[in-house]
Scaffold this motif. Structure first.
Motif, PDB file in Angstrom:
ATOM      1  N   GLY A 170      -0.551  12.421   2.505  1.00  0.00           N
ATOM      2  CA  GLY A 170       0.728  13.062   2.214  1.00  0.00           C
ATOM      3  C   GLY A 170       1.121  12.924   0.751  1.00  0.00           C
ATOM      4  N   MET A 171       0.918  11.743   0.160  1.00  0.00           N
ATOM      5  CA  MET A 171       1.263  11.536  -1.243  1.00  0.00           C
ATOM      6  C   MET A 171       0.339  12.321  -2.167  1.00  0.00           C
ATOM      7  SD  MET A 171       2.462   7.529  -1.497  1.00  0.00           S
ATOM      8  CE  MET A 171       0.944   6.872  -0.814  1.00  0.00           C
ATOM      9  N   ALA A 172      -0.915  12.465  -1.780  1.00  0.00           N
ATOM     10  CA  ALA A 172      -1.843  13.253  -2.588  1.00  0.00           C
ATOM     11  C   ALA A 172      -1.417  14.723  -2.641  1.00  0.00           C
ATOM     12  CB  ALA A 172      -3.256  13.123  -2.028  1.00  0.00           C
ATOM     13  N   ASP A 173      -0.938  15.251  -1.511  1.00  0.00           N
ATOM     14  CA  ASP A 173      -0.454  16.646  -1.487  1.00  0.00           C
ATOM     15  C   ASP A 173       0.762  16.826  -2.402  1.00  0.00           C
ATOM     16  OD1 ASP A 173      -2.425  17.301   0.291  1.00  0.00           O
ATOM     17  OD2 ASP A 173      -1.152  17.091   2.076  1.00  0.00           O
ATOM     18  N   ILE A 174       1.679  15.855  -2.368  1.00  0.00           N
ATOM     19  CA  ILE A 174       2.855  15.945  -3.225  1.00  0.00           C
ATOM     20  C   ILE A 174       2.472  15.873  -4.697  1.00  0.00           C
ATOM     21  CG2 ILE A 174       4.970  14.734  -3.896  1.00  0.00           C
ATOM     22  CD1 ILE A 174       5.341  13.972  -0.967  1.00  0.00           C
TER      23      ILE A 174
ATOM     24  N   THR B 210      -5.154   8.504  -8.998  1.00  0.00           N
ATOM     25  CA  THR B 210      -6.443   8.062  -8.481  1.00  0.00           C
ATOM     26  C   THR B 210      -6.317   7.614  -7.027  1.00  0.00           C
ATOM     27  OG1 THR B 210      -6.120   5.774  -9.185  1.00  0.00           O
ATOM     28  CG2 THR B 210      -7.095   7.293 -10.789  1.00  0.00           C
ATOM     29  N   GLU B 211      -7.456   7.612  -6.341  1.00  0.00           N
ATOM     30  CA  GLU B 211      -7.461   7.198  -4.935  1.00  0.00           C
ATOM     31  C   GLU B 211      -7.082   5.728  -4.790  1.00  0.00           C
ATOM     32  OE1 GLU B 211     -10.487   7.068  -1.068  1.00  0.00           O
ATOM     33  OE2 GLU B 211     -11.073   8.116  -2.911  1.00  0.00           O
ATOM     34  N   ASP B 212      -7.551   4.881  -5.725  1.00  0.00           N
ATOM     35  CA  ASP B 212      -7.200   3.456  -5.683  1.00  0.00           C
ATOM     36  C   ASP B 212      -5.704   3.253  -5.846  1.00  0.00           C
ATOM     37  OD1 ASP B 212      -9.775   2.681  -5.256  1.00  0.00           O
ATOM     38  OD2 ASP B 212     -10.211   2.189  -7.342  1.00  0.00           O
TER      39      ASP B 212
ATOM     40  N   LEU C  84      -3.301   5.385  -4.976  1.00  0.00           N
ATOM     41  CA  LEU C  84      -2.670   5.781  -3.719  1.00  0.00           C
ATOM     42  C   LEU C  84      -2.871   4.729  -2.640  1.00  0.00           C
ATOM     43  CD1 LEU C  84      -3.581   9.590  -3.519  1.00  0.00           C
ATOM     44  CD2 LEU C  84      -1.340   8.583  -4.011  1.00  0.00           C
ATOM     45  N   ARG C  85      -4.042   4.110  -2.631  1.00  0.00           N
ATOM     46  CA  ARG C  85      -4.332   3.085  -1.622  1.00  0.00           C
ATOM     47  C   ARG C  85      -3.416   1.868  -1.807  1.00  0.00           C
ATOM     48  NH1 ARG C  85      -9.260   2.849  -2.498  1.00  0.00           N
ATOM     49  NH2 ARG C  85      -9.957   4.223  -0.827  1.00  0.00           N
ATOM     50  N   ILE C  86      -3.201   1.470  -3.053  1.00  0.00           N
ATOM     51  CA  ILE C  86      -2.318   0.326  -3.323  1.00  0.00           C
ATOM     52  C   ILE C  86      -0.880   0.657  -2.932  1.00  0.00           C
ATOM     53  CG2 ILE C  86      -1.374  -1.149  -5.135  1.00  0.00           C
ATOM     54  CD1 ILE C  86      -4.044  -0.782  -6.619  1.00  0.00           C
ATOM     55  N   ILE C  87      -0.437   1.867  -3.264  1.00  0.00           N
ATOM     56  CA  ILE C  87       0.926   2.284  -2.916  1.00  0.00           C
ATOM     57  C   ILE C  87       1.094   2.308  -1.399  1.00  0.00           C
ATOM     58  CG2 ILE C  87       2.573   4.184  -2.994  1.00  0.00           C
ATOM     59  CD1 ILE C  87       1.421   4.946  -5.716  1.00  0.00           C
ATOM     60  N   ALA C  88       0.124   2.887  -0.702  1.00  0.00           N
ATOM     61  CA  ALA C  88       0.215   2.975   0.757  1.00  0.00           C
ATOM     62  C   ALA C  88       0.217   1.594   1.401  1.00  0.00           C
ATOM     63  CB  ALA C  88      -0.949   3.812   1.294  1.00  0.00           C
ATOM     64  N   ALA C  89      -0.580   0.672   0.846  1.00  0.00           N
ATOM     65  CA  ALA C  89      -0.631  -0.678   1.403  1.00  0.00           C
ATOM     66  C   ALA C  89       0.713  -1.387   1.242  1.00  0.00           C
ATOM     67  CB  ALA C  89      -1.738  -1.489   0.736  1.00  0.00           C
ATOM     68  N   ASN C  90       1.369  -1.190   0.094  1.00  0.00           N
ATOM     69  CA  ASN C  90       2.655  -1.843  -0.155  1.00  0.00           C
ATOM     70  C   ASN C  90       3.815  -1.133   0.536  1.00  0.00           C
ATOM     71  OD1 ASN C  90       2.588  -4.168  -2.402  1.00  0.00           O
ATOM     72  ND2 ASN C  90       0.941  -2.711  -2.825  1.00  0.00           N
ATOM     73  N   ALA C  91       3.616   0.116   0.934  1.00  0.00           N
ATOM     74  CA  ALA C  91       4.669   0.825   1.665  1.00  0.00           C
ATOM     75  C   ALA C  91       4.850   0.274   3.071  1.00  0.00           C
ATOM     76  CB  ALA C  91       4.345   2.314   1.739  1.00  0.00           C
ATOM     77  N   ASP C  92       3.813  -0.383   3.608  1.00  0.00           N
ATOM     78  CA  ASP C  92       3.892  -1.036   4.915  1.00  0.00           C
ATOM     79  C   ASP C  92       4.326  -0.068   6.008  1.00  0.00           C
ATOM     80  OD1 ASP C  92       3.615  -3.156   6.651  1.00  0.00           O
ATOM     81  OD2 ASP C  92       5.672  -3.849   6.384  1.00  0.00           O
ATOM     82  N   GLY C  93       3.753   1.127   5.993  1.00  0.00           N
ATOM     83  CA  GLY C  93       4.018   2.094   7.059  1.00  0.00           C
ATOM     84  C   GLY C  93       5.266   2.914   6.891  1.00  0.00           C
ATOM     85  N   SER C  94       5.983   2.755   5.766  1.00  0.00           N
ATOM     86  CA  SER C  94       7.223   3.500   5.531  1.00  0.00           C
ATOM     87  C   SER C  94       6.969   4.640   4.547  1.00  0.00           C
ATOM     88  CB  SER C  94       8.309   2.567   4.978  1.00  0.00           C
ATOM     89  OG  SER C  94       9.423   3.298   4.532  1.00  0.00           O
TER      90      SER C  94
ATOM     91  N   ALA D  77      -4.687   2.726 -10.843  1.00  0.00           N
ATOM     92  CA  ALA D  77      -4.393   1.501 -10.095  1.00  0.00           C
ATOM     93  C   ALA D  77      -3.708   0.449 -10.958  1.00  0.00           C
ATOM     94  CB  ALA D  77      -5.685   0.940  -9.493  1.00  0.00           C
ATOM     95  N   ASP D  78      -4.113   0.326 -12.221  1.00  0.00           N
ATOM     96  CA  ASP D  78      -3.525  -0.692 -13.104  1.00  0.00           C
ATOM     97  C   ASP D  78      -2.031  -0.450 -13.306  1.00  0.00           C
ATOM     98  OD1 ASP D  78      -5.932  -1.965 -13.376  1.00  0.00           O
ATOM     99  OD2 ASP D  78      -6.490  -0.888 -15.216  1.00  0.00           O
ATOM    100  N   GLU D  79      -1.634   0.804 -13.449  1.00  0.00           N
ATOM    101  CA  GLU D  79      -0.215   1.107 -13.636  1.00  0.00           C
ATOM    102  C   GLU D  79       0.597   0.789 -12.384  1.00  0.00           C
ATOM    103  OE1 GLU D  79      -0.336   5.167 -14.750  1.00  0.00           O
ATOM    104  OE2 GLU D  79      -0.599   4.763 -16.894  1.00  0.00           O
ATOM    105  N   VAL D  80       0.003   1.038 -11.224  1.00  0.00           N
ATOM    106  CA  VAL D  80       0.694   0.726  -9.968  1.00  0.00           C
ATOM    107  C   VAL D  80       0.859  -0.786  -9.816  1.00  0.00           C
ATOM    108  CG1 VAL D  80       0.606   0.900  -7.455  1.00  0.00           C
ATOM    109  CG2 VAL D  80      -0.143   2.822  -8.853  1.00  0.00           C
ATOM    110  N   LEU D  81      -0.202  -1.539 -10.126  1.00  0.00           N
ATOM    111  CA  LEU D  81      -0.130  -2.997 -10.045  1.00  0.00           C
ATOM    112  C   LEU D  81       0.901  -3.546 -11.020  1.00  0.00           C
ATOM    113  CD1 LEU D  81      -3.926  -3.891  -9.753  1.00  0.00           C
ATOM    114  CD2 LEU D  81      -2.208  -4.069  -7.965  1.00  0.00           C
ATOM    115  N   GLU D  82       0.967  -2.945 -12.202  1.00  0.00           N
ATOM    116  CA  GLU D  82       1.946  -3.387 -13.199  1.00  0.00           C
ATOM    117  C   GLU D  82       3.366  -3.164 -12.691  1.00  0.00           C
ATOM    118  OE1 GLU D  82       3.297  -2.378 -17.807  1.00  0.00           O
ATOM    119  OE2 GLU D  82       1.495  -1.468 -16.951  1.00  0.00           O
TER     120      GLU D  82
END
Length: 540
Positions: A184-188, A197-199, A201-211, A232-237
């Protein structure tokens, strides 16, 4: 005016709802067959689509389309989207939770819809209603007019009375899977021209915890003020989280017992602004991933990481024993649980690192040298005292024979006065043991040996407070300073439970500061010492 992503891309038709296919199927079928219920209860964790689905149901009940409803484009659907449709009333129960608010609602129910076919009341956070408000709503909720539909939404369904639950059709919203969130986030991102990047999105989805809302909020903040690319580095930051390479390096330091380096490395990470509690959770996940990689041939199915990171973890897992992984998970889980209530989570994390480095069944090399060197020396020193002249004096300086023979004579005459000034520390436990049959020091140690297994941080109190006395109905603990006095107070029930276990009766804990204790005279101490030792002790 800028709209947040979760508002801008809110689903307008059922097909756009993410991860709730079981609910969408039920509602679409009911709308198509005109068999909708008079009252619904939407429950589930935050951000899973409860309010959005309630609006879609309201659209479906009032849609003007002859085809599948809601269509999302007719006048009624657009009016509901904009929030100005008179027959769809949204109520925030958190701020309208009184009985008077419910009475107003009951009065408005009497009036038929003015623009649509059905009048829909969406009551969000319904668990916030007072008991009186619930009671006032029951009759209307059970038998509303045929043109009225109630939709109740809550994140805490256990707070609702059974009388309300029995009057509603309950639909449980599940946490959205990470793969669905990523899609869903990739489409947006594709719609707004963001290269992510896919990594990432994966980090964001993991931290969203199903929300879904939490995931889009994180994505929104990651792309704000950035270029048209997110990695991924920007998301982690942004999250204050650490990359996998940090956990791999820190875990290696723990495995090699390099305590000092591990603590210094942690200090560098936290100095960059990383969140301590988030770091604990991520490190636990790292140990979990190590376990999966170690025992699974294809860990990609359960470990959400790139192939390169999985290969790096595979190499680390190969040199780790299952016992090391288990210890890491258990120790960090305990400290993470304690850190939720602690004002000093960093200290708990540092303590976890020290215990992981020192608790692997082997003592540090430095400590081993300190213990093994003195033991073999005394034997050769006695046998080769004449042959090894330089070494014999060094060893005998510590225990010279003449000193042993001559020391008792002057010490017995003058030492009592000097020793009595420091003796009260050992006299008190002895008195308590003689009077009550308890060894306070032994019980205090047993309390923390048992407590450490259930609550790791409790061990901090052991050396900073002491069990001074045990009475019939109370026991007294003396703390070195205010911090440890407050810490003992916070753990009162836990400590009282452990003392009861080792004394056989429940006693209430009294806590006081060592500095506040009134000094006892030398004569009083001497009198108590005389009773215990059976000899007369005089103060000169």
């Amino acid at each position: 005016m800028y709209k947040a992503l979760y508002r801008q891309y809110r689903p307008e038709v059922f097909e756009e709802v993410l991860g709730q296919d079981h609910i969408v199927r039920i509602l679409k079928n009911q709308i198509a067959t005109d068999s909708t219920s008079h009252a619904y209860l939407f429950c589930g964790t935050r951000g899973t689509g409860k309010t959005t689905t309630a609006r879609l149901l309201a659209k479906g009940l009032n849609c003007l389309s002859d085809g599948e409803r809601p269509c999302g484009v007719c006048a009624n659907c657009q009016a509901i989207k904009e929030g100005n449709f008179l027959d769809v009333i949204e109520i925030d129960a958190a701020s309208n939770n009184g009985v008077d608010n419910v009475r107003e609602l009951r009065e408005s129910v009497k009036y038929p819809p003015s623009a649509g076919r059905r009048k829909v009341y969406i009551i969000d956070e319904v668990h916030m209603l007072s008991t009186e408000a619930f009671n006032a709503l029951l009759k209307t909720l059970e038998e509303p007019p045929e043109y009225v539909t109630f939709i109740l939404a809550t994140t805490e369904v256990h707070k609702l009375p059974a009388t309300v639950l029995s009057r509603c059709m309950r639909l449980d919203f599940k946490r959205v899977p990470e793969s669905v969130l990523m899609e869903g986030m990739a489409d947006i991102c594709a719609k707004i021209g963001i290269d992510v990047t896919e990594d990432a999105l994966r980090i964001i989805a993991a931290n969203a915890d199903g929300s879904v809302r939490d995931g889009l909020s994180i994505l929104d903040q990651c792309i704000s003020g950035r270029d048209m690319k997110v990695d991924a580095d920007e998301v982690l930051e942004f999250l204050g989280a650490s990359g996998y390479e940090d956990f791999i390096e820190l875990t290696d330091m723990v495995r090699k017992k390099r305590t000092e380096e591990a603590i210094a490395f942690l200090n560098g990470i936290l100095s960059d602004g990383k969140d301590v509690r988030q770091f604990m959770r991520d490190w636990i996940s790292h140990y979990r991933n190590l376990m999966m990689v170690k025992f699974m041939r294809n860990p990609e199915t359960v470990v959400s990481m790139s192939a390169e990171n999985i290969e790096r973890m595979r190499r680390q897992a190969a040199v780790l024993e299952l016992e090391d992984i288990n210890r890491g998970i258990m120790e960090l889980s305990t400290m993470s649980n304690e850190a939720r209530w602690s004002t000093q989570p960093r200290i708990l994390l540092e303590l976890a690192i020290v215990r992981l480095c020192m608790g692997a069944g082997q003592i540090r090399e430095l400590t081993e040298v300190e213990f093994t060197e003195p033991e073999p020396v005394p034997a050769p020193a006695k046998k080769t005292a004449s042959a090894k002249a330089p070494e014999a004096p060094v060893k005998k300086v510590e225990e010279p024979a003449p000193v042993k023979a001559e020391e008792p004579v002057p010490v017995k005459a003058e030492e009592p006065v000097k020793e009595m000034k420091v003796e009260p520390v050992s006299v008190e436990p002895a008195l308590a043991e003689m009077q009550n049959g308890f060894d306070c020091e032994d019980i205090w140690n047993k309390v923390f040996e048992d407590g450490e297994n259930e609550k790791g941080s409790i061990n901090i109190i052991r050396n900073s407070a002491r069990l001074k006395s045990i009475e019939d109905k109370t026991f007294t603990v003396e703390a070195n300073n205010t911090f440890f006095k407050d810490l003992a107070e916070k753990n009162r029930q836990f400590i009282e439970h452990l003392v009861e276990k080792h004394t056989g009766a429940h006693r209430r804990m009294n806590i006081k500061l060592a500095s506040s204790e009134t000094e006892r005279s030398a004569e009083e101490i001497a009198a108590e010492a005389s009773d215990i030792l059976g000899i007369k002790v005089e103060v000169k």
